[in-house]
Design a protein around this motif. Structure first.
Motif, PDB file in Angstrom:
ATOM      1  N   MET A   1       0.865  -1.183   0.000  1.00  0.00           N
ATOM      2  CA  MET A   1       0.000   0.000   0.000  1.00  0.00           C
ATOM      3  C   MET A   1       0.900   1.230   0.000  1.00  0.00           C
ATOM      4  O   MET A   1       1.932   1.273  -0.620  1.00  0.00           O
ATOM      5  CB  MET A   1      -0.947  -0.071   1.210  1.00  0.00           C
ATOM      6  CG  MET A   1      -1.995   1.032   1.313  1.00  0.00           C
ATOM      7  SD  MET A   1      -3.006   1.233  -0.172  1.00  0.00           S
ATOM      8  CE  MET A   1      -3.830   2.742   0.232  1.00  0.00           C
ATOM      9  N   SER A   2       0.555   2.234   0.767  1.00  0.00           N
ATOM     10  CA  SER A   2       1.283   3.490   0.748  1.00  0.00           C
ATOM     11  C   SER A   2       2.231   3.578   1.923  1.00  0.00           C
ATOM     12  O   SER A   2       2.190   2.784   2.855  1.00  0.00           O
ATOM     13  CB  SER A   2       0.294   4.657   0.819  1.00  0.00           C
ATOM     14  OG  SER A   2      -0.377   4.626   2.060  1.00  0.00           O
ATOM     15  N   ARG A   5      -0.111   4.855   4.931  1.00  0.00           N
ATOM     16  CA  ARG A   5      -1.092   3.817   5.307  1.00  0.00           C
ATOM     17  C   ARG A   5      -2.087   4.355   6.334  1.00  0.00           C
ATOM     18  O   ARG A   5      -2.331   3.766   7.374  1.00  0.00           O
ATOM     19  CB  ARG A   5      -0.381   2.575   5.847  1.00  0.00           C
ATOM     20  CG  ARG A   5       0.616   1.950   4.902  1.00  0.00           C
ATOM     21  CD  ARG A   5       1.279   0.732   5.521  1.00  0.00           C
ATOM     22  NE  ARG A   5       0.301  -0.326   5.749  1.00  0.00           N
ATOM     23  CZ  ARG A   5       0.527  -1.375   6.549  1.00  0.00           C
ATOM     24  NH1 ARG A   5       1.654  -1.461   7.209  1.00  0.00           N
ATOM     25  NH2 ARG A   5      -0.402  -2.297   6.702  1.00  0.00           N
ATOM     26  N   ASP A  47      -6.851   5.993  -2.208  1.00  0.00           N
ATOM     27  CA  ASP A  47      -5.538   5.765  -2.804  1.00  0.00           C
ATOM     28  C   ASP A  47      -4.822   7.082  -3.093  1.00  0.00           C
ATOM     29  O   ASP A  47      -3.593   7.171  -2.972  1.00  0.00           O
ATOM     30  CB  ASP A  47      -5.676   4.955  -4.090  1.00  0.00           C
ATOM     31  CG  ASP A  47      -6.068   3.499  -3.833  1.00  0.00           C
ATOM     32  OD1 ASP A  47      -5.948   3.052  -2.674  1.00  0.00           O
ATOM     33  OD2 ASP A  47      -6.499   2.836  -4.788  1.00  0.00           O
ATOM     34  N   GLN A  50      -3.240   8.164   0.241  1.00  0.00           N
ATOM     35  CA  GLN A  50      -2.517   7.146   0.997  1.00  0.00           C
ATOM     36  C   GLN A  50      -3.309   6.685   2.241  1.00  0.00           C
ATOM     37  O   GLN A  50      -2.752   6.497   3.313  1.00  0.00           O
ATOM     38  CB  GLN A  50      -1.130   7.657   1.406  1.00  0.00           C
ATOM     39  CG  GLN A  50      -0.274   8.085   0.229  1.00  0.00           C
ATOM     40  CD  GLN A  50       1.089   8.599   0.657  1.00  0.00           C
ATOM     41  OE1 GLN A  50       1.775   7.945   1.439  1.00  0.00           O
ATOM     42  NE2 GLN A  50       1.480   9.759   0.152  1.00  0.00           N
ATOM     43  N   GLU A  52      -5.136   3.710   3.800  1.00  0.00           N
ATOM     44  CA  GLU A  52      -5.270   2.260   3.660  1.00  0.00           C
ATOM     45  C   GLU A  52      -6.669   1.791   4.023  1.00  0.00           C
ATOM     46  O   GLU A  52      -7.239   0.937   3.342  1.00  0.00           O
ATOM     47  CB  GLU A  52      -4.244   1.530   4.532  1.00  0.00           C
ATOM     48  CG  GLU A  52      -4.328   0.015   4.408  1.00  0.00           C
ATOM     49  CD  GLU A  52      -3.140  -0.683   5.018  1.00  0.00           C
ATOM     50  OE1 GLU A  52      -2.070  -0.710   4.374  1.00  0.00           O
ATOM     51  OE2 GLU A  52      -3.282  -1.197   6.139  1.00  0.00           O
ATOM     52  N   THR A  53      -7.219   2.344   5.121  1.00  0.00           N
ATOM     53  CA  THR A  53      -8.522   1.897   5.607  1.00  0.00           C
ATOM     54  C   THR A  53      -9.399   3.091   5.916  1.00  0.00           C
ATOM     55  O   THR A  53      -8.967   4.025   6.603  1.00  0.00           O
ATOM     56  CB  THR A  53      -8.377   1.037   6.875  1.00  0.00           C
ATOM     57  OG1 THR A  53      -7.464  -0.033   6.635  1.00  0.00           O
ATOM     58  CG2 THR A  53      -9.733   0.474   7.300  1.00  0.00           C
ATOM     59  N   THR A  91      -9.393  -5.066   4.589  1.00  0.00           N
ATOM     60  CA  THR A  91      -8.290  -4.162   4.922  1.00  0.00           C
ATOM     61  C   THR A  91      -8.567  -2.725   4.484  1.00  0.00           C
ATOM     62  O   THR A  91      -7.921  -1.798   4.974  1.00  0.00           O
ATOM     63  CB  THR A  91      -6.973  -4.619   4.269  1.00  0.00           C
ATOM     64  OG1 THR A  91      -7.112  -4.573   2.845  1.00  0.00           O
ATOM     65  CG2 THR A  91      -6.621  -6.031   4.706  1.00  0.00           C
ATOM     66  N   ARG A  92      -9.531  -2.542   3.579  1.00  0.00           N
ATOM     67  CA  ARG A  92      -9.782  -1.210   3.043  1.00  0.00           C
ATOM     68  C   ARG A  92     -10.914  -0.484   3.761  1.00  0.00           C
ATOM     69  O   ARG A  92     -10.947   0.749   3.777  1.00  0.00           O
ATOM     70  CB  ARG A  92     -10.116  -1.276   1.536  1.00  0.00           C
ATOM     71  CG  ARG A  92      -9.047  -1.898   0.661  1.00  0.00           C
ATOM     72  CD  ARG A  92      -7.651  -1.301   0.852  1.00  0.00           C
ATOM     73  NE  ARG A  92      -7.565   0.129   0.783  1.00  0.00           N
ATOM     74  CZ  ARG A  92      -7.427   0.838  -0.333  1.00  0.00           C
ATOM     75  NH1 ARG A  92      -7.366   0.200  -1.505  1.00  0.00           N
ATOM     76  NH2 ARG A  92      -7.320   2.139  -0.304  1.00  0.00           N
ATOM     77  N   ARG A 301      -1.842   6.646  11.578  1.00  0.00           N
ATOM     78  CA  ARG A 301      -2.123   5.202  11.677  1.00  0.00           C
ATOM     79  C   ARG A 301      -1.950   4.630  13.080  1.00  0.00           C
ATOM     80  O   ARG A 301      -2.827   3.940  13.596  1.00  0.00           O
ATOM     81  CB  ARG A 301      -1.190   4.453  10.714  1.00  0.00           C
ATOM     82  CG  ARG A 301      -1.364   2.954  10.723  1.00  0.00           C
ATOM     83  CD  ARG A 301      -0.491   2.275   9.688  1.00  0.00           C
ATOM     84  NE  ARG A 301      -0.651   0.831   9.739  1.00  0.00           N
ATOM     85  CZ  ARG A 301      -1.643   0.170   9.141  1.00  0.00           C
ATOM     86  NH1 ARG A 301      -2.558   0.831   8.453  1.00  0.00           N
ATOM     87  NH2 ARG A 301      -1.721  -1.147   9.224  1.00  0.00           N
TER      88      ARG A 301
END
Length: 316
Positions: A1-2, A5, A47, A50, A52-53, A91-92, A301
């Motif tokens: 991912m990024s 995240r 996206d 960046q 992720e969720t 995960t998203r 995060r």
């Protein structure tokens, strides 16, 4: 991912079943319009920043316009729609379950279904329901059940029970006020003390709570005999978590000066904040030079992972 995240704790879902029915159930009394949204558009936005969720929630007015059994059924449909998105992309997406408040019995039933069957990551509560704020005794049983479950509660502002000023819809002006109003009531009415296992996230940097917390803490003991002293109130105000949605750059200095460093969480407010607005505020947050790289990583995060064990387990 990024690299970043991010975990976005303030991202909204617009379920088709809800959006199509909303106009016939009073629309949005705040004066805001429902944006176009789809899972794919959400993922594309995420996206680009960046993320992720995205932990999805239904925004105000929630299911306010429905009544009786119809209110319970719409809350259930929204929650099952969100749970299906999470099941397809665990995960998203995450999800905060909607409750059919002020129907307390219905809310308690939905808490059970949301956590035990749908495995929700938490619940979303609006700052007030028909003018009754979250620190009111009417919601005591709801807080007790959320405390028993050690729940994460995301508080989103709603239109306060006052007329909006002409040309100034609620999300533009009144929402930070309503978040502040319900947060202070939760503290002064002892809800935070009685139910310490609930982890509460306040939207938009807590309204103006960080900016005015010392005012509230100094004045409240002079008008109420049932509250802690100044230092005790400040400690209680600091138990909240705060998301950063629409809160950079001028709000960040007050927020970071007041809040515990591990209680700051990233938020975008997509899609009700247009893409350009979310990107602008996120860029300002990323450029906030008073924060170290470690602090940026925690906000983006690290601070969210202890709140969401499902995401923490997937990250290992």
């Amino acid at each position: 991912m990024s690299a970043r995240r991010r975990i976005d704790v303030h991202q909204h879902v617009v379920p088709p079943c809800w959006a199509e029915a909303l106009p016939a159930h009073g629309g949005d009394p705040s004066g805001w319009s429902s944006p176009d949204w789809s899972p794919d558009s959400a993922l594309a936005f995420m996206d680009s920043l960046q993320i992720e969720t995205g932990v999805l929630s239904l925004t105000a007015p929630g299911v306010h316009g429905w009544h009786g059994q119809a209110k319970r059924e719409m809350a259930r449909r929204v929650n099952e729609y969100e749970a299906d998105l999470v099941a397809k992309r665990p995960t998203r997406f995450g999800h905060f379950a909607t409750l059919p408040l002020p129907d307390v019995d219905g809310a308690l039933a939905e808490i059970g279904h949301a956590f035990d069957t749908l495995h929700a990551d938490g619940v979303v509560l609006l700052s007030n329901y028909d003018g009754v704020y979250l620190g009111d005794a009417a919601f005591e049983r709801v807080w007790a059940e959320l405390d028993r479950r050690h729940a994460v509660v995301f508080i989103h502002p709603a239109k306060p029970p006052i007329d909006a000023l002409a040309g100034m819809p609620g999300p533009l002006l009144d929402y930070p006020f309503d978040t502040t109003r319900t947060a202070v009531q939760l503290v002064l009415n002892g809800v935070i003390t009685r139910y310490p296992n609930v982890r509460i996230i306040l939207s938009h940097a807590g309204g103006f709570l960080p900016y005015a917390a010392y005012r509230f803490a100094e004045l409240a003991p002079g008008v109420r005999e049932d509250v802690p002293n100044r230092e005790g109130l400040i400690d209680l105000f600091r138990t909240f978590y705060f998301d950063t949605a629409l809160s950079s750059p001028s709000a960040l200095p007050s927020l970071t000066a007041f809040a515990h460093p591990d209680r700051l969480l990233y938020g975008s407010d997509f899609p009700y904040a247009p893409r350009s607005v979310s990107r602008s505020f996120t860029a300002a947050q990323d450029g906030h030079l008073a924060l170290s790289a470690e602090q940026h990583a925690a906000i983006n995060r690290g601070n969210a992972l202890p709140l969401f064990p499902r995401l923490a387990a997937l990250a290992q």
